[in-house]
Design a protein around this motif. Structure first.
Motif, PDB file in Angstrom:
ATOM      1  N   GLY A  42      81.787   8.419  -0.146  1.00 12.68           N
ATOM      2  CA  GLY A  42      82.950   8.522  -0.865  1.00 12.68           C
ATOM      3  C   GLY A  42      83.886   7.740  -0.178  1.00 12.68           C
ATOM      4  O   GLY A  42      84.104   7.816   1.218  1.00 12.68           O
ATOM      5  N   GLY A  44      87.906   7.068  -1.281  1.00 12.09           N
ATOM      6  CA  GLY A  44      89.118   7.262  -2.001  1.00 12.09           C
ATOM      7  C   GLY A  44      88.409   7.883  -3.275  1.00 12.09           C
ATOM      8  O   GLY A  44      87.981   8.800  -3.591  1.00 12.09           O
ATOM      9  N   SER A  45      88.692   7.176  -4.557  1.00  9.98           N
ATOM     10  CA  SER A  45      88.111   7.738  -5.822  1.00  9.98           C
ATOM     11  C   SER A  45      86.807   6.914  -6.131  1.00  9.98           C
ATOM     12  O   SER A  45      86.238   7.262  -7.226  1.00  9.98           O
ATOM     13  N   ALA A  46      86.313   6.077  -5.361  1.00  7.54           N
ATOM     14  CA  ALA A  46      84.959   5.369  -5.629  1.00  7.54           C
ATOM     15  C   ALA A  46      83.921   6.375  -4.792  1.00  7.54           C
ATOM     16  O   ALA A  46      84.213   6.462  -3.631  1.00  7.54           O
ATOM     17  N   THR A  47      82.952   6.791  -5.549  1.00  8.16           N
ATOM     18  CA  THR A  47      81.904   7.289  -4.868  1.00  8.16           C
ATOM     19  C   THR A  47      80.579   6.945  -5.181  1.00  8.16           C
ATOM     20  O   THR A  47      80.399   6.598  -6.448  1.00  8.16           O
TER      21      THR A  47
END
Length: 104
Positions: A42, A44-47
């Motif tokens: 992960g 930030g908002s990207a996983t």
């Protein structure tokens, strides 16, 4: 950035410079090892989630110490049979510091 890795039958969530205690891995104090069973990364908002693992991803870690865990006592008993056994055990552990999370 963080990663969820699997080692010794357990899962750990780590970031860079985290210190974790895992079941014994081969390596002397001061050496580096790569953990390649990465289940999720992960940032930030990207996983990124693996199926079941992410191909090519790894976590680099430095071995800080090889040590033994706390002593546990295992007591076995069968009632009315005069059967009693006491066993003590200390698990071997490795202390790791994560140095880098390397996605594929």
């Amino acid at each position: 950035m963080y990663a969820v890795l699997k080692t010794g039958g357990k899962q750990y969530r780590v970031s860079e410079n985290d210190i974790i205690i895992v079941e014994k891995l081969s390596g002397e104090a001061g050496s580096t090892i790569d953990l390649d069973e990465i289940l999720m990364i992960g940032a930030g908002s990207a996983t990124t989630v693996g199926t079941p693992v992410i191909d090519g991803a790894r976590v680099a870690a430095a071995v800080l110490e090889q040590k033994r865990g706390q002593k546990i006592t295992v007591f076995q008993k069968k009632r009315r049979k005069n059967y009693r056994r006491t066993i003590e055990h200390r698990q071997k552990l490795t202390v790791l510091r994560t140095t880098a999370i390397l996605p594929s």
